[in-house]
Design an enzyme around this catalytic site. Structure first.
Site, PDB file in Angstrom:
ATOM      1  N   ASP A 184      42.628  76.124  45.594  1.00  0.00           N
ATOM      2  CA  ASP A 184      43.275  77.058  45.019  1.00  0.00           C
ATOM      3  C   ASP A 184      44.192  77.331  45.913  1.00  0.00           C
ATOM      4  O   ASP A 184      44.069  77.872  47.050  1.00  0.00           O
ATOM      5  CB  ASP A 184      42.423  78.305  44.564  1.00  0.00           C
ATOM      6  CG  ASP A 184      43.189  79.267  43.913  1.00  0.00           C
ATOM      7  OD1 ASP A 184      43.463  79.002  42.869  1.00  0.00           O
ATOM      8  OD2 ASP A 184      43.230  80.688  44.422  1.00  0.00           O
ATOM      9  N   ASN A 185      45.868  77.314  45.382  1.00  0.00           N
ATOM     10  CA  ASN A 185      46.750  77.857  46.224  1.00  0.00           C
ATOM     11  C   ASN A 185      46.963  77.208  47.508  1.00  0.00           C
ATOM     12  O   ASN A 185      46.919  77.919  48.576  1.00  0.00           O
ATOM     13  CB  ASN A 185      46.959  79.433  46.228  1.00  0.00           C
ATOM     14  CG  ASN A 185      47.340  79.780  44.871  1.00  0.00           C
ATOM     15  OD1 ASN A 185      47.990  79.389  44.130  1.00  0.00           O
ATOM     16  ND2 ASN A 185      46.673  81.050  44.604  1.00  0.00           N
TER      17      ASN A 185
ATOM     18  N   LYS B 157      38.566  94.193  40.045  1.00  0.00           N
ATOM     19  CA  LYS B 157      39.377  94.359  39.225  1.00  0.00           C
ATOM     20  C   LYS B 157      38.542  94.500  37.757  1.00  0.00           C
ATOM     21  O   LYS B 157      37.348  93.902  37.370  1.00  0.00           O
ATOM     22  CB  LYS B 157      40.235  93.075  39.064  1.00  0.00           C
ATOM     23  CG  LYS B 157      41.246  92.861  40.186  1.00  0.00           C
ATOM     24  CD  LYS B 157      42.098  94.086  40.247  1.00  0.00           C
ATOM     25  CE  LYS B 157      43.213  93.815  41.164  1.00  0.00           C
ATOM     26  NZ  LYS B 157      44.116  92.869  41.001  1.00  0.00           N
TER      27      LYS B 157
ATOM     28  N   ASP C 288      41.456  93.217  45.625  1.00  0.00           N
ATOM     29  CA  ASP C 288      40.136  92.663  45.633  1.00  0.00           C
ATOM     30  C   ASP C 288      40.042  91.575  46.421  1.00  0.00           C
ATOM     31  O   ASP C 288      38.939  90.971  46.503  1.00  0.00           O
ATOM     32  CB  ASP C 288      39.669  92.262  44.171  1.00  0.00           C
ATOM     33  CG  ASP C 288      40.439  91.441  43.482  1.00  0.00           C
ATOM     34  OD1 ASP C 288      41.630  91.311  43.819  1.00  0.00           O
ATOM     35  OD2 ASP C 288      39.778  90.831  42.635  1.00  0.00           O
TER      36      ASP C 288
ATOM     37  N   GLN D 236      39.793  82.577  50.267  1.00  0.00           N
ATOM     38  CA  GLN D 236      40.144  83.808  50.321  1.00  0.00           C
ATOM     39  C   GLN D 236      38.969  84.485  50.305  1.00  0.00           C
ATOM     40  O   GLN D 236      37.706  83.887  49.809  1.00  0.00           O
ATOM     41  CB  GLN D 236      41.040  84.117  48.966  1.00  0.00           C
ATOM     42  CG  GLN D 236      40.227  83.658  47.825  1.00  0.00           C
ATOM     43  CD  GLN D 236      41.479  83.348  46.738  1.00  0.00           C
ATOM     44  OE1 GLN D 236      42.488  83.088  47.012  1.00  0.00           O
ATOM     45  NE2 GLN D 236      41.150  84.071  45.491  1.00  0.00           N
TER      46      GLN D 236
ATOM     47  N   GLU E 281      45.802  72.681  43.772  1.00  0.00           N
ATOM     48  CA  GLU E 281      46.357  73.598  42.632  1.00  0.00           C
ATOM     49  C   GLU E 281      47.722  74.287  43.079  1.00  0.00           C
ATOM     50  O   GLU E 281      47.479  75.230  43.886  1.00  0.00           O
ATOM     51  CB  GLU E 281      45.468  74.337  42.194  1.00  0.00           C
ATOM     52  CG  GLU E 281      45.803  75.222  40.902  1.00  0.00           C
ATOM     53  CD  GLU E 281      46.431  76.566  41.483  1.00  0.00           C
ATOM     54  OE1 GLU E 281      47.074  77.524  40.786  1.00  0.00           O
ATOM     55  OE2 GLU E 281      46.136  76.985  42.638  1.00  0.00           O
TER      56      GLU E 281
ATOM     57  N   LYS F 112      38.890  85.682  33.186  1.00  0.00           N
ATOM     58  CA  LYS F 112      38.870  85.863  34.761  1.00  0.00           C
ATOM     59  C   LYS F 112      38.329  87.425  35.192  1.00  0.00           C
ATOM     60  O   LYS F 112      37.948  87.352  36.248  1.00  0.00           O
ATOM     61  CB  LYS F 112      40.297  85.765  35.061  1.00  0.00           C
ATOM     62  CG  LYS F 112      40.674  84.565  35.469  1.00  0.00           C
ATOM     63  CD  LYS F 112      42.122  84.330  36.134  1.00  0.00           C
ATOM     64  CE  LYS F 112      42.093  84.739  37.287  1.00  0.00           C
ATOM     65  NZ  LYS F 112      43.477  84.899  37.947  1.00  0.00           N
ATOM     66  N   TYR F 113      38.191  88.298  33.932  1.00  0.00           N
ATOM     67  CA  TYR F 113      37.948  89.432  34.301  1.00  0.00           C
ATOM     68  C   TYR F 113      36.739  90.019  33.360  1.00  0.00           C
ATOM     69  O   TYR F 113      36.652  91.178  33.484  1.00  0.00           O
ATOM     70  CB  TYR F 113      39.251  90.545  34.300  1.00  0.00           C
ATOM     71  CG  TYR F 113      40.326  90.045  35.307  1.00  0.00           C
ATOM     72  CD1 TYR F 113      40.404  90.171  36.558  1.00  0.00           C
ATOM     73  CD2 TYR F 113      41.364  89.419  34.369  1.00  0.00           C
ATOM     74  CE1 TYR F 113      41.456  89.387  37.292  1.00  0.00           C
ATOM     75  CE2 TYR F 113      42.373  88.953  35.169  1.00  0.00           C
ATOM     76  CZ  TYR F 113      42.482  89.107  36.845  1.00  0.00           C
ATOM     77  OH  TYR F 113      43.305  88.533  37.403  1.00  0.00           O
TER      78      TYR F 113
END
Length: 651
Positions: free
Chosen positions: A382-383, A251, A346, A311, A411, A522-523
């Protein structure tokens, strides 16, 4: 014949006692109650049986892996309600249960004394009592000596008096057989270290901690930032993923589908040819550099929390080494992560339903164990709601049996029942909806929910005011009073709270119409002046200092809202677990100046045997004292100066 009919033999062999309405209990004992090491665990239950015999009960407990039980007596209060308590002295997974039995000797003694008052012939009764002494055999040496002495005294004198001493009663309670002993089911209990309930979190992206524009930050740069973070009073430094980042479908800035040359990609696209979840991004430094970062935090009395995101990027080594762990579409293409309408080209998610799921579970568990070896004791997951619940229950249980000090933060911004379900199955702490609760009635309703039973026995909230993904609308104006109000609410309502770096600098530029940061780090890599004018670092430091000096603010459950005659002022009182400290807070929810009456009513402070009305309030920031008259105090808040007033209660 009706096969469901209970036989006479099995019915007669059943327990004599009913043990019911046990407190605390989560879903009938399916999930563990949560407590803190060194603090008393109170247990209550209804315990009864047929007839009028004297009943005794005990609370038994042990660590899950231990064999030997520890026990404490339970006390009858009224209407067959019994209570007992114990103090776990080590963190880890425990179990507890309740035992009940008939105290045959106490029953005999009570009957003997009633007959004695009535003037009945007690010759045979005395012989029966003495006979019980000859059957006692399970007590200690001291109890055995008492029983032997009293039995000999009776045999020598023929008098019943030696059978009626309290010393003998206690010795027999310890030593007599318990043929109708009934034990409840085992109830799970998770005992955590204090950081599980209390801590101020500072979230940062390590690659943006450098000083040179366009240059990737390192762990050394992050170490250089630690004194500033410690000076603000934070307890936990939470790092977003530190692993190599994939290049496939990387990204670009502002989540652009195509990355430009030099774009670093999202740290959540984990894995490349340089390694996966057990590697560090080479531009951050080495694994030894990370260990040095952990050690530097420890020297400043802070801990490291590491992001655990289940992930992978399409370049993660696992895709080649374990292709069965990932699913593909009918045309053979990779199935990328989705959260409609968003797509994450991604990222690919492991397939927990694959034929090789067992080895996937073990590999993810081993990732956690690897980072524990590097000194990490806290994991922000995360998630977790997008992965099987049974996986998390297994992983957390397995890890905490090996390392009982480990903390897991969920989270999961999802449906409330899913969030609570994750907390039940083992997550130590949980994100919350505080981020979006802005009105007085919303905050009071939400906190009353979180501090009620049974939520307060399994759901430990962590109030984040912002995250890399969430810039709430109420912060997008950049008004300092609002930033101060929100962090004051988070830091005082909840014993655990957090900020994402940049909050202290009042960063507030959104993507128009969305709760997301424009030019999100983040990017991209950011460089900041951490001392730039207008920052609220000293304000944050004052709040965290008040938290450390007042144990009432280090817990969430003992919270009570106070009536305030202003719809934009929220008032409450918090009292410490040991009742040694009480704090009153009044916080403005709007920018205008507020003058109001804060009613303390029947608020009392002090130990249970010495409760007193509040006589004065001491300002935690200025030390100024205000007498409490007519059951309250008149206050004035100018939010532009400070939207919060915090007081220590004095009796």
């Amino acid at each position: 014949m009706n096969k469901t009919t209970q036989s006479v033999e099995s019915a007669a062999a059943g327990g004599a006692f009913h043990i019911e309405d046990v407190y605390p209990l989560i879903d009938g004992g399916r999930f563990p109650v949560k407590r803190i090491v060194g603090e008393r665990v109170e247990v209550w239950a209804d315990i009864y049986r047929d007839g009028h015999d004297v009943v005794s009960a005990a609370l038994i407990w042990r660590r899950e892996r231990d064999r030997e039980w520890r026990r404490e007596p339970m006390t009858h209060h009224s209407n067959d309600r019994w209570g007992g308590s114990f103090v776990p002295d080590q963190p880890g997974r425990h179990v507890y249960a309740i035992e009940a039995w008939t105290d045959e000797f106490a029953t005999w003694r009570r009957g003997f004394e009633l007959k004695q008052k009535a003037g009945a012939d007690l010759t045979l009764d005395a012989i029966e009592g003495a006979g019980m002494l000859t059957k006692a055999q399970s007590g200690g040496q001291a109890a055995a000596a008492v029983i032997l002495r009293q039995c000999e005294d009776f045999l020598q004198t023929g008098e019943a008096a030696p059978l009626l001493t309290d010393e003998l009663k206690d010795a027999m309670a310890e030593s007599q057989l318990q043929p109708d002993l009934t034990r409840s089911q085992l109830f799970p209990l998770m005992v955590d270290r204090p950081r599980a309930r209390n801590g101020a979190w500072y979230e940062m992206i390590p690659r943006s901690q450098g000083k040179t524009p366009g240059q990737h930050g390192t762990f050394r740069d992050s170490i250089a930032r630690l004194p500033d973070i410690a000076a603000m009073g934070f307890d936990v430094v939470y790092l977003t993923p530190i692993h190599p980042i994939g290049t496939t479908n990387r990204k670009g800035r502002n989540n652009a589908v195509t990355a430009a040359a030099g774009d670093p990609g999202s740290p959540y696209a984990i894995g490349s040819s340089e390694g996966g979840h057990d590697a560090v991004h080479p531009d951050l430094g080495t694994l030894q550099d990370f260990r040095d970062f952990v050690a530097a935090c420890r020297q400043l009395d802070m801990e490291v929390a590491l992001d655990f995101a289940v992930q992978c990027s399409p370049d993660h080594p696992w895709l080649k080494a374990h292709p069965k762990w990932f699913s593909r579409r009918p045309d053979g293409s990779m199935r990328y992560a989705e959260n409609p309408p968003k797509k994450y080209e991604d990222i690919v998610n492991p397939d927990f339903s694959s034929v090789d799921a067992g080895s996937l579970w073990n590999a993810l568990r081993d990732v956690v164990l690897f980072w524990i070896e590097q000194g990490v004791k806290i994991f922000r997951v995360d998630n977790p709601h997008t992965k099987p619940f049974r996986f998390w229950e297994w992983l957390i249980h397995d890890v905490q049996l090996r390392h009982p000090e480990i903390i897991f933060l969920a989270e999961a911004f999802t449906r409330p029942k899913l969030m609570k379900g994750l907390a039940k199955l083992g997550f130590t702490q949980s994100y919350t909806y505080f981020t979006w609760r802005t009105q007085k009635w919303e905050l009071e309703q939400y906190l009353n929910e979180l501090t009620a039973y049974p939520e307060h026995d399994f759901y430990r909230p962590n109030f984040f005011v912002n995250t890399p993904d969430i810039l709430p609308y109420h912060l997008q104006s950049g008004e300092p009073w609002m930033f101060k109000s929100r962090i004051a609410l988070a830091a005082t309502l909840s014993s655990s709270y957090g900020i994402y770096n940049g909050f202290e600098l009042l960063e507030h530029e959104p993507i128009p119409g969305r709760e997301e940061y424009l030019d999100s780090e983040k990017y991209e890599i950011k460089v900041r002046d951490w001392d730039r004018p207008g920052n609220i670092k000293s304000y944050i430091g004052g709040l965290n200092r008040a938290r450390r000096e007042n144990v009432a603010l280090q817990q969430t459950a003992n919270l009570r809202f106070l009536p305030v005659d202003d719809g934009n002022i929220i008032g409450f009182v918090k009292e410490s677990v040991g009742r040694t400290n009480s704090v009153v807070a009044a916080i403005a929810l709007s920018r205008d100046v507020h003058e109001f009456w804060l009613a303390l009513g029947d608020v009392q402070v002090g130990m249970p045997d010495d409760r007193r009305q509040v006589a004065a309030l001491e300002n935690l920031m200025t030390g100024e004292r205000h007498p409490v008259e007519w059951g309250g105090i008149r206050l004035r808040i100018d939010p532009v100066r400070d939207p919060a007033m915090l007081f220590r209660c004095l009796a």
